[in-house]
Design a protein around this motif. Structure first.
Motif: not given
Lengths: 562, 138, 491, 78
Positions: C8-37
């Motif tokens: 999961x250590x690697x997979x979660x950031x890996x899956x977070x990256x495409x998630x940022x592309x799908x949920x690209x509105x507003x501050x969502x990508x930032x939020x995803x990146x932050x939570x993933x990190x």
């Protein structure tokens, strides 16, 4: 609980708080904290020993160790912090006050350090604090001198650190205790300590940097750095013979340069070197009485040198002038400053009934007890010399000699109060030495006031005074500075580098330019290689990197296959 | 290309075949030669051919870039998601055995889904690369 | 659940990256990146606590056991690197929100965060995997995304910087791959632990010697050891502030980790230091790097660039510790990896604050900042002290151990160089401080003030860490020492 | 403006006289007090007096000679 606190932390915490509080609270704070420190030190008491240890970097450090010598130094440092703060109360900016407290606090930290690592930590903080004090002189000269000061102390820190690590590596122990200067790690430690003590050849930072600080700043500076160095020498290297010679050299170096000097605060700066020389000699002699004498002299010296600098600081503060050739006749309008200055001058000259008399006598006497005739004669001559350069020269040229026409009044009440406080201390210690003797590391069996001693000292000093007035024509003040070792790094080294750099450049540049141009040319040639567009910093084509890749690869391969 | 009738007709005839073949390569991958990567390239090639013949504008209508980029993400998520599901079911990452009661079926299902993820991502990446480069020219 | 953390250590950031592309509105990508990190940080901390007693976690991907399948193998050093990488990203991402908003166009934010997560994935993957080829895959993931991230910088020169980095990075990665290929050819395995067992009998094999040369040169290029550092200054100078802070703290450090891993675990200390002259080569390059890069730093006129050269010098210190080939030196290196990451992270975040307020990091734009941006410049001073190695800061701990290691070898001239170059560090830090505090801002300068809390808080967190890790050393030094002993013990 | 009483020539002359008197007294006091030195030289009569005067002269003259070599204008470093 609170008694386990490193006592220096009180002042350091104050340093952090000072910039953030209003002026009224600040004034209360700076006066209360040194008193609080004193209360903590004496409330905990000498029996506390090593209060606690903590793991740090894999060692068990003991940041708080109560020992007699440390207590003595911490006591006088607290008194000094109080007196200095009182003197600086209205004139110092918050940043200067904070720097001074950081400086004083870390000095107290050093004297309570139970191990070499804690010692080094506070040692370096002290360097930072004192540099900040110099910078708060806030002139361009202060900034430059401060940088030189900082670099010398960082250099001293480096020497010390290599020595400490070598010592710890070799012995496996970090305890700070008596060491023998018998192998190079210990020699380096000794050298690191001596740099802070202002030993020649790295002594010129004292007259270079201290007089650039503000009037109040120099009062603080005079007290801590050199005296913590005396402290660590006292604890670490008592009886190291080499120190006798180092100390004697410092004594006469200080006298001669002070005699040549025109700037009143530089006179006093050289006299710091001179006085620390007495302490270093005492440490070098190393008998119980000599060490007592060195400790007592450090105690007395901090107070009377603080007093002298307060007096000089008041003059500078009120007139804006610091050169003897611009001053004179000030006793008429600044009687309190003049009187206190004279008391300080008498104390530094070891006049009977002042603090210097009882402390310096111990060092001289211990040399006699050890039958070191040459040392004793030199120390006696030096006592006369002290009276000459500091005891008479300073008050004479500042407060008397010709009438400069300046009629400034005495300084504000807080400065007057600080001077009177310290002047009273000088006299009190001189008349009632018992409390100071009680503080000393070893029991004292020394009686300063014997008829023979008093008469001998009076003869010595008064005839020195006679010599001063007889030779006065030879001591006419001139608008000069005296070259010192700092010439090497302020003038010679840049010039040599420039000379080499110039030869490397085209002959057309070979015409002798001003020094500034020469220095500029070194920087140019350095910048030529290192600057933004220089060979070593240019954004090179990727090909260059690939070249290096191949070189390193080839290096590996060639070494492997041969 | 509007006047080049023959390429247009032939493209219209072959594109369904290419896409169908891509699906064959995709789903037959675990029995015969093939797999997600090849299938993705072939699938993407079908769209690229369409774009070459009918123009970028039309391709953009058929496959809006935003959706295509989203599919890159979806493919990766599918790939990774299968691994995470196997973790949720108590095995190691990408251990397919647990996906079904019978180990063999689990392997089958797992590889199928993972390859599908790969296929989707590769196809979408191919299309994105084409559209990016074709778009740069104008 | 915890047993799955290595994957999961690697997979979660890996899956977070495409998630940022799908949920690209507003501050969502930032939020995803932050939570993933933050999740990654939590996992890294858990893993570190598990291996704290010297245990080694082995995780077989897909259930295929090593040496057939890919193995994630976590000992103290891996876990420590994971913590460092995840910790840094968790500290800089809060900073990213405002900083990225200012430096990068709105319509690219989702790409930025997606790329950031990929970079994170790659670095975490490099640090965790126990498979030599898998390392290459993660090197590429992190490198490709970092090229893209650098190219997003405001300055047009960012493009050329990214391109240079791309060319050099690819050369490095290719050398690495060639080396891995060579050892695969002679051993038939890619699993590191397995390689460690199979290589010793082959120590005299020319293929192995060549493989070592290729792998180490490839890695040295990635870690920017002088004179292979030429990609670094431009990349750090022109990249967006957040990227610089993150890369400076982690990218070269993970490459150093690879050097340690391949040197000590795969090839073995015996081979590296007794058969191959690695110690001499590394010592020479490290000393040259420390001295020259420090001098170069003094003469820079852009503060970001100055710090970049200082990074080259600091990498020299780290390599110096490795060249001692003793436990103390290795401890010093590992602890300096950590301490320098914290310090440089803080300094580059300060640059981010300055860039946010003043728009540029040129030396002259620092005039008067001591008064106008007091909190920012105070952070610079404290982190700068740590860079110099003043006691009670993190940098001091590293310096102490570096000198101690040199003393153990009896190399006291090296110790003198280490300390003398810290004087140079004092000079280049001083240049900035002098201008900030002693030179007044030009009269026509626009009003400036400290940046918003969203930027100041992360900066001060890292600045505080510089002091914290200078006093409380059980985490940094404790784990570094344990990792060093494990490495030297052939673990 | 009248000069401060302390700097009037009359006072200064008086001060010299008083000073010389005090000097004489300190030396003469030694007749009444026996000095036990550690060395022989310090037991000589008026040791402090002649030694202080002599060494001070040496130091002042020494400084003067050294000063001829090392003194520079005080703007030397500016």
């Amino acid at each position: 609980m609170i008694s386990g606190l490193p006592p220096g932390l009180i002042l350091i915490a104050g340093a952090v708080a000072i910039p953030f509080v209003g002026p009224t609270i600040r004034k209360g704070l700076v006066l209360a904290l040194p008193v609080l420190t004193l209360a903590l030190i004496w409330g905990t008491g000498i029996d506390a020993g090593t209060v606690w240890s903590a793991p740090f970097m894999g060692y068990a450090v003991s940041p708080v160790r109560y020992a007699p010598t440390g207590m003595l130094f911490a006591t006088v440092f607290s008194i000094m912090a109080f007196g200095g703060a009182l003197f600086a109360l209205r004139s110092a900016r918050p940043s200067e006050m904070a720097a001074a407290f950081l400086y004083a606090g870390s000095a107290i930290g050093v004297v309570f350090a139970g191990d070499l690592i804690t010692l080094f930590v506070f040692w370096e903080i002290m360097a930072i604090g004192s540099t900040m004090v110099v910078w708060n002189g806030s002139s361009d000269a202060a900034r430059r001198a401060g940088l030189r000061y900082a670099l010398i102390h960082f250099f001293g820190g480096i020497v010390l650190m290599i020595g400490l690590i070598g010592h710890i590596e070799a012995t496996g122990s970090i305890t700070f205790d008596v060491m023998q200067a018998d192998a190079w790690p210990r020699w380096l430690i000794l050298a690191g300590f001596l740099i802070n003590a202002g030993a020649w050849p790295l002594s010129s930072w004292i007259p270079d940097a201290y007089p650039e600080a503000s009037p109040a700043g120099m009062v603080f500076l005079s007290a801590f750095t050199t005296k913590t160095a005396v402290f660590v020498l006292l604890v670490g290297f008592p009886g190291t013979q080499a120190l006798i010679y180092v100390g004697l050299f410092m004594i006469f170096y200080g006298i001669i340069y002070a005699l040549l000097e025109n700037d009143m605060r530089r006179i006093l700066a050289y006299s710091i070197v001179n006085q620390v020389g007495f302490m270093v000699v005492g440490i070098g002699i190393g008998t119980e009485m000599a060490l007592n004498g060195a400790a007592a002299h450090a105690f007395a010296h901090i107070i009377y040198k603080g007093l002298l600098l307060m007096s000089a600081g008041s003059v500078l503060y009120m007139t804006g002038k610091r050169k003897c050739s611009d001053l004179g006749g000030l006793f008429q309008s600044m009687p309190i400053t003049a009187t206190c200055g004279i008391i300080g001058a008498l104390a530094i000259s070891a006049f009977p009934l002042t603090s210097g008399f009882i402390s310096k006598s111990m060092i001289n006497q211990s040399a006699a007890d050890q039958h070191m005739m040459v040392v004793w004669l030199l120390l006696t001559a030096a006592s006369a010399g002290v009276f000459l350069h500091a005891g008479i020269k300073f008050p004479w040229f500042v407060f008397f000699q010709k009438d400069s026409g300046l009629r400034p009044p005495d300084p504000p009440w807080n400065m007057r109060a600080a001077m009177i406080f310290f002047a009273a201390l000088c006299l009190l210690i001189g008349v009632f030495p018992q409390p100071l003797y009680a503080l000393l590391p070893a029991p004292v069996a020394f009686v300063p006031y014997t008829g023979a001693h008093v008469v001998g000292q009076l003869q010595l000093l008064l005839f020195s005074g006679l010599a001063f007035f007889l030779l006065l024509p030879l001591m006419k003040r001139t608008l000069t500075v005296s070259l010192d070792v700092d010439w090497l790094y302020r003038r010679a080294a840049p010039a040599v580098i420039a000379w080499i750099a110039r030869d490397l450049r085209e002959l057309s540049d070979g015409v002798l330019g001003g020094t500034r141009a020469q220095v500029g040319s070194i920087i140019d040639s350095m910048a030529h290689y290192h600057g933004p567009a220089g060979l070593l910093a240019r954004t090179l084509p990727t090909g260059r990197t690939v070249f290096w890749v191949l070189v390193i690869l080839a290096a590996f391969l060639v070494f492997n296959f041969s | 290309m509007k006047h080049h009738l023959i390429p247009r007709v032939i493209a219209k005839l072959t594109i369904p075949g290419i896409l169908l073949f891509a699906l064959y390569v995709q789903f037959h991958g675990d029995y015969g030669p093939g797999g997600g990567f090849q299938a993705g390239v072939i699938f993407g090639a079908g769209f690229i051919l369409y774009g070459l013949v009918f123009g970028l504008e039309n391709l953009r209508k058929v496959a809006p870039p935003q959706i295509v980029t989203a599919f890159i993400a979806v493919g990766v998520l599918l790939y990774g998601g299968v691994g995470v599901v196997s973790q949720i079911l108590g095995a190691n990452y990408l251990d397919y055995d647990v996906l079904s009661a019978v180990d063999h079926d689990g392997q089958h299902l797992g590889i199928l889904l993972v390859e599908l993820g790969v296929g989707i991502t590769v196809a979408a990446v191919m299309m994105t690369i084409f559209m990016t480069f074709a778009g740069r020219l104008r | 659940m915890i047993a799955q953390f290595p994957a999961l250590q690697v997979v979660i950031p890996l899956l977070g990256a495409p998630l940022c592309i799908i949920l690209r509105r507003g501050a969502l990508p930032w939020l995803i990146a932050l939570l993933v990190s933050w999740a990654a940080l939590a996992m890294a901390a858990t893993l570190l606590s598990q291996v704290a007693d010297g245990e080694i976690i082995s995780y077989a991907l897909g259930g295929w056991l090593a040496p057939l399948g890919i193995e994630y193998r976590i000992d103290t050093l891996n876990a420590f690197m994971l913590l460092l990488v995840a910790g840094t990203s968790s500290a800089v991402l809060p900073f990213a929100y405002k900083s990225v908003a200012k430096e990068i166009p709105q319509d690219r934010h989702y790409l930025f965060y997606s790329g950031f997560l990929l970079m994170l994935t790659g670095l975490l993957g490099m640090a965790i995997t126990g498979d030599a080829f898998n390392v290459f895959v993660f090197i590429e993931i992190s490198s490709l995304s970092s090229y893209a991230m650098i190219a997003m910088g405001r300055d047009r020169r960012a493009l050329s910087a990214a391109f240079t980095y791309l060319v050099m990075g690819t050369v490095g990665a290719t050398f690495f791959l060639i080396g891995v290929g060579l050892i695969y050819a002679v051993t038939g395995t890619l699993n590191m632990a397995d390689l460690a067992e199979r290589l010793p009998p082959l120590y005299q094999s020319r293929t192995v010697l060549a493989a070592f040369a290729f792998i180490s040169v490839g890695i040295l290029l990635k870690l920017a050891l002088f004179p292979l550092h030429l990609w670094l200054p431009n990349a750090y100078t022109y990249a967006p502030s957040v990227v610089t802070a993150f890369l400076a703290a982690t990218a070269t450090k993970v490459a150093i980790y690879l050097l340690l891993r391949f040197g000590y675990t795969v090839f073995g200390a015996e081979f590296v230091f007794n058969i191959v002259p690695a110690s001499e080569v590394l010592l020479t390059l490290a000393l040259a790097g420390v001295i020259i890069a420090s001098f170069v730093a003094i003469f820079q006129s852009d503060v970001k660039r100055l710090l970049a050269y200082s990074s080259v010098a600091q990498i020299g210190y780290i390599i110096l510790g490795i060249s001692y080939a003793n436990v103390t030196g290795l401890t010093a290196s590992i602890v300096h990896i950590f301490n320098h990451a914290v310090t440089k992270g803080a300094l580059f975040l300060v640059m981010g604050c300055v860039a946010y307020a003043a728009g540029a990091c040129r030396l002259e734009s620092f005039a008067g900042l001591g008064k106008r941006m007091p909190l920012t410049m105070a952070a610079f001073v404290i982190a700068g002290l740590s860079l110099i190695g003043v006691p009670l800061t993190a940098g001091f701990i590293s310096k102490w151990y570096l000198v101690l290691g040199a003393m153990e070898k009896g190399w006291w001239p090296v110790a003198a160089v280490i300390l003398a170059t810290s004087l140079l560090a004092a000079v280049y830090v001083w240049r900035v401080v002098e201008i900030a505090y002693f030179r007044d801002a030009p009269a026509d300068a626009p009003p400036l003030s400290d940046p918003p809390l969203a930027l100041l808080v992360p900066t001060w967190v890292l600045t505080g860490a510089c002091v914290y890790f200078g006093i409380e050393t059980s985490l940094s030094l404790g784990f570094a020492e344990q990792a060093a002993i494990q490495l030297m013990g052939g673990g | 403006m009248e000069k401060h009483w302390l700097v009037r020539p009359k006072t200064i002359r008086l001060l010299w006289i008083v000073m010389l008197g005090v000097l004489a007294v300190t030396v003469l006091l030694q007749l009444g007090i026996e000095i036990h030195g550690e060395f022989h030289i310090d037991e000589t009569f008026g040791f402090g007096a002649w030694y202080g005067l002599g060494t001070c002269a040496v130091m002042v003259i020494g400084a003067k000679i050294l000063g001829a070599v090392i003194k520079r204008k005080d703007t030397y470093y500016d």
